[in-house]
Motif scaffolding. Structure first.
Motif, PDB file in Angstrom:
ATOM      1  N   ASP A  79       0.825  -1.198   0.000  1.00 24.66           N
ATOM      2  CA  ASP A  79       0.000   0.000   0.000  1.00 24.66           C
ATOM      3  C   ASP A  79       0.867   1.259   0.000  1.00 24.66           C
ATOM      4  N   SER A  80       1.542   1.508   1.087  1.00 24.30           N
ATOM      5  CA  SER A  80       2.314   2.737   1.243  1.00 24.30           C
ATOM      6  C   SER A  80       3.780   2.476   0.906  1.00 24.30           C
ATOM      7  N   VAL A  81       4.259   3.064  -0.174  1.00 17.32           N
ATOM      8  CA  VAL A  81       5.658   2.911  -0.588  1.00 17.32           C
ATOM      9  C   VAL A  81       6.527   3.863   0.236  1.00 17.32           C
ATOM     10  N   PHE A  82       7.568   3.311   0.890  1.00 17.57           N
ATOM     11  CA  PHE A  82       8.437   4.149   1.704  1.00 17.57           C
ATOM     12  C   PHE A  82       9.871   4.188   1.197  1.00 17.57           C
ATOM     13  N   SER A  83      10.197   3.393   0.188  1.00 12.53           N
ATOM     14  CA  SER A  83      11.543   3.448  -0.379  1.00 12.53           C
ATOM     15  C   SER A  83      11.520   2.868  -1.783  1.00 12.53           C
ATOM     16  N   ARG A  84      12.358   3.457  -2.653  1.00 13.11           N
ATOM     17  CA  ARG A  84      12.539   2.934  -4.013  1.00 13.11           C
ATOM     18  C   ARG A  84      14.007   2.577  -4.253  1.00 13.11           C
ATOM     19  N   GLU A  85      14.686   2.289  -3.175  1.00  9.81           N
ATOM     20  CA  GLU A  85      16.070   1.840  -3.249  1.00  9.81           C
ATOM     21  C   GLU A  85      16.118   0.336  -2.987  1.00  9.81           C
ATOM     22  N   LYS A  86      17.138  -0.309  -3.504  1.00  5.70           N
ATOM     23  CA  LYS A  86      17.289  -1.752  -3.273  1.00  5.70           C
ATOM     24  C   LYS A  86      17.545  -2.034  -1.792  1.00  5.70           C
ATOM     25  N   ASP A  87      18.496  -1.351  -1.212  1.00  6.11           N
ATOM     26  CA  ASP A  87      18.796  -1.497   0.209  1.00  6.11           C
ATOM     27  C   ASP A  87      17.973  -0.476   0.995  1.00  6.11           C
ATOM     28  N   VAL A  88      17.460  -0.910   2.130  1.00 11.80           N
ATOM     29  CA  VAL A  88      16.602  -0.023   2.907  1.00 11.80           C
ATOM     30  C   VAL A  88      17.189   0.186   4.296  1.00 11.80           C
ATOM     31  N   GLU A  89      17.163   1.439   4.738  1.00 13.77           N
ATOM     32  CA  GLU A  89      17.503   1.803   6.110  1.00 13.77           C
ATOM     33  C   GLU A  89      16.334   2.626   6.641  1.00 13.77           C
ATOM     34  N   TYR A  90      15.541   2.013   7.515  1.00 12.39           N
ATOM     35  CA  TYR A  90      14.260   2.586   7.944  1.00 12.39           C
ATOM     36  C   TYR A  90      14.310   2.877   9.432  1.00 12.39           C
ATOM     37  N   ILE A  91      14.129   4.126   9.804  1.00  7.85           N
ATOM     38  CA  ILE A  91      14.067   4.515  11.216  1.00  7.85           C
ATOM     39  C   ILE A  91      12.622   4.376  11.680  1.00  7.85           C
ATOM     40  N   VAL A  92      12.393   3.533  12.661  1.00  6.79           N
ATOM     41  CA  VAL A  92      11.034   3.252  13.131  1.00  6.79           C
ATOM     42  C   VAL A  92      10.468   4.477  13.840  1.00  6.79           C
ATOM     43  N   PRO A  93       9.362   5.056  13.352  1.00  2.00           N
ATOM     44  CA  PRO A  93       8.807   6.269  13.967  1.00  2.00           C
ATOM     45  C   PRO A  93       8.018   5.962  15.236  1.00  2.00           C
ATOM     46  N   VAL A  94       7.737   6.990  15.989  1.00  2.00           N
ATOM     47  CA  VAL A  94       7.002   6.831  17.253  1.00  2.00           C
ATOM     48  C   VAL A  94       5.607   6.258  17.017  1.00  2.00           C
ATOM     49  N   ASP A  95       4.962   6.638  15.900  1.00  2.00           N
ATOM     50  CA  ASP A  95       3.586   6.205  15.641  1.00  2.00           C
ATOM     51  C   ASP A  95       3.508   4.928  14.810  1.00  2.00           C
ATOM     52  N   ALA A  96       4.590   4.181  14.722  1.00  2.00           N
ATOM     53  CA  ALA A  96       4.578   2.944  13.935  1.00  2.00           C
ATOM     54  C   ALA A  96       3.669   1.904  14.587  1.00  2.00           C
ATOM     55  N   PRO A  97       2.911   1.127  13.799  1.00  2.00           N
ATOM     56  CA  PRO A  97       2.098   0.046  14.378  1.00  2.00           C
ATOM     57  C   PRO A  97       2.985  -1.060  14.940  1.00  2.00           C
ATOM     58  N   LYS A  98       2.400  -1.898  15.785  1.00  4.42           N
ATOM     59  CA  LYS A  98       3.185  -2.951  16.430  1.00  4.42           C
ATOM     60  C   LYS A  98       3.668  -3.998  15.437  1.00  4.42           C
ATOM     61  N   LYS A  99       2.917  -4.194  14.351  1.00  2.00           N
ATOM     62  CA  LYS A  99       3.314  -5.151  13.318  1.00  2.00           C
ATOM     63  C   LYS A  99       3.172  -4.490  11.953  1.00  2.00           C
ATOM     64  N   MET A 100       4.195  -4.651  11.113  1.00  2.00           N
ATOM     65  CA  MET A 100       4.159  -4.127   9.752  1.00  2.00           C
ATOM     66  C   MET A 100       4.635  -5.223   8.792  1.00  2.00           C
ATOM     67  N   GLU A 101       3.823  -5.508   7.775  1.00  2.00           N
ATOM     68  CA  GLU A 101       4.265  -6.433   6.745  1.00  2.00           C
ATOM     69  C   GLU A 101       4.889  -5.619   5.611  1.00  2.00           C
ATOM     70  N   TRP A 102       6.159  -5.815   5.403  1.00  2.00           N
ATOM     71  CA  TRP A 102       6.870  -5.126   4.345  1.00  2.00           C
ATOM     72  C   TRP A 102       6.930  -6.016   3.098  1.00  2.00           C
ATOM     73  N   VAL A 103       6.789  -5.389   1.940  1.00  2.00           N
ATOM     74  CA  VAL A 103       6.866  -6.116   0.674  1.00  2.00           C
ATOM     75  C   VAL A 103       7.910  -5.439  -0.206  1.00  2.00           C
ATOM     76  N   LEU A 104       8.869  -6.227  -0.668  1.00  2.00           N
ATOM     77  CA  LEU A 104       9.844  -5.743  -1.642  1.00  2.00           C
ATOM     78  C   LEU A 104       9.412  -6.224  -3.026  1.00  2.00           C
ATOM     79  N   SER A 105       9.159  -5.279  -3.922  1.00  2.00           N
ATOM     80  CA  SER A 105       8.799  -5.593  -5.307  1.00  2.00           C
ATOM     81  C   SER A 105       9.975  -5.236  -6.211  1.00  2.00           C
ATOM     82  N   VAL A 106      10.435  -6.231  -6.972  1.00  2.00           N
ATOM     83  CA  VAL A 106      11.533  -6.027  -7.914  1.00  2.00           C
ATOM     84  C   VAL A 106      10.970  -6.227  -9.318  1.00  2.00           C
ATOM     85  N   THR A 107      10.991  -5.175 -10.127  1.00  2.00           N
ATOM     86  CA  THR A 107      10.403  -5.225 -11.469  1.00  2.00           C
ATOM     87  C   THR A 107      11.497  -5.121 -12.528  1.00  2.00           C
TER      88      THR A 107
END
Length: 331
Positions: free
Chosen positions: A65-93
């Motif tokens: 749903d919500s795209v947060f990076s368009r780089e191959k490698d990801v460095e994500y700082i978890v924000p204060v309002d992050a949900p307890k569980k997040m399913e991340w999907v990497l799409s390679v086209t």
């Protein structure tokens, strides 16, 4: 973990058939754990079984749903309002063929203060809370200072005495709380251990406040809470429910032990406890805390995990040679 996927594309009338590539996305775990403020680093390894691909497009999204990076490698700082569980999907086209390959991972988010050491200290004449954390799960080199001031916008106000971590046992779902004691009774408070926000001032847990009360130690259990003051008085509170915090009031009257006159226990005399300190194991599951009466040179026990609440003398069927009874330490 390696994720292997095959793909196909729309038939547009070009019948020059060729074998489709099979991609493998590796170095992506099934799940990651991180606290608020931590950095989640993922460096996927993508290989094809036929040829090396160029012109690849990457998208990291939360549940597609919500795209947060368009780089191959990801460095994500978890924000204060992050949900307890997040399913991340990497799409390679593959932009040449239109094929898309995907890998999924689950990120489990913990509270900022779920893993580390909480430190109560005195700074500039007043109490201050700090939290020591690990960086990337390795070194203890990240310290968060002046937490309460940052959250509430004001200082704790008093001088530090003690804090005690407590929960509701198996019946509760509200996590853990922290009772914070300071030299000023009206500055003592209960905090939510998950975010260290103020839950309730200790003074509001009394309907009538005892005279000259100056807290020294606290022990909060599922059914009963005990508060020791500098004069050796022990004040108790019974909760109306074991499934929620702050469901009862502390009594304004100190605890009284009905002291047995003889071994039968049939005759007793009232004795107001005059306690020097609480002695307890924070990992205990039976809800007992020992109280030491220095003047009487003995330990008694009080129990807070039971809805009945008890005070008694620790007994043993037979002390081994050389052992001293806890209820009569002698000289």
């Amino acid at each position: 973990m390696a994720w292997g996927f095959t793909g196909c594309y729309e038939d547009k009338g070009d019948y020059d058939y060729r074998e489709l590539a099979h991609a493998t996305i590796g170095n992506v775990k099934a799940q990651y754990g991180a606290s608020v403020g931590d950095t989640v680093i993922i460096k996927p390894e993508i290989t094809f079984d036929i040829e090396t691909k160029v012109g690849l497009k990457y998208e990291w999204s939360v549940e597609l749903d919500s795209v947060f990076s368009r780089e191959k490698d990801v460095e994500y700082i978890v924000p204060v309002d992050a949900p307890k569980k997040m399913e991340w999907v990497l799409s390679v086209t593959d932009t040449l063929s239109g094929l898309t390959f995907m890998a999924r991972t689950m990120v489990n988010v913990r509270s900022l203060y779920s893993d580390g050491f909480l430190i109560l200290s005195e700074k500039d004449g007043v109490s201050s809370l700090s939290f020591l954390k690990r960086t990337d799960g390795a070194d203890w080199d990240r310290c968060i200072y002046d937490i309460y001031e940052g959250i509430e916008g004001t200082s704790l106000g008093g001088k530090p005495v003690q804090f005690f971590l407590h929960d509701l046992g198996r019946e509760g779902t509200a996590g853990q709380h922290l009772i914070l004691l300071q030299d000023d009774f009206y500055k003592c408070m209960d905090l939510d251990a998950g975010n260290l926000e103020k839950s309730l001032e200790l003074s509001k847990e009394f309907q009538v406040i005892p005279e000259n009360i100056k807290p020294k130690q606290a022990y909060f259990d599922v059914w009963f809470s005990f508060l020791l003051d500098e004069d050796g008085r022990v004040f108790a509170r019974k909760n109306f429910s074991s499934g929620a915090f702050h469901t009862g009031y502390f009594s304004q009257y100190p605890l009284v032990y009905m002291q047995p006159v003889d071994g039968t226990g049939e005759e007793t005399v009232p004795h107001q406890l005059k306690v020097d300190r609480f002695v307890y194991d924070m990992n205990t599951e039976n809800g007992y805390v020992f109280v030491y009466e220095k003047e009487r040179k003995r330990f008694l026990y009080i129990r807070g995990a039971s809805s009945y609440g008890t005070i008694g003398e620790p007994k043993c069927a037979g002390y081994p040679n050389g052992f001293i009874p806890m209820d009569n330490l002698g000289n």
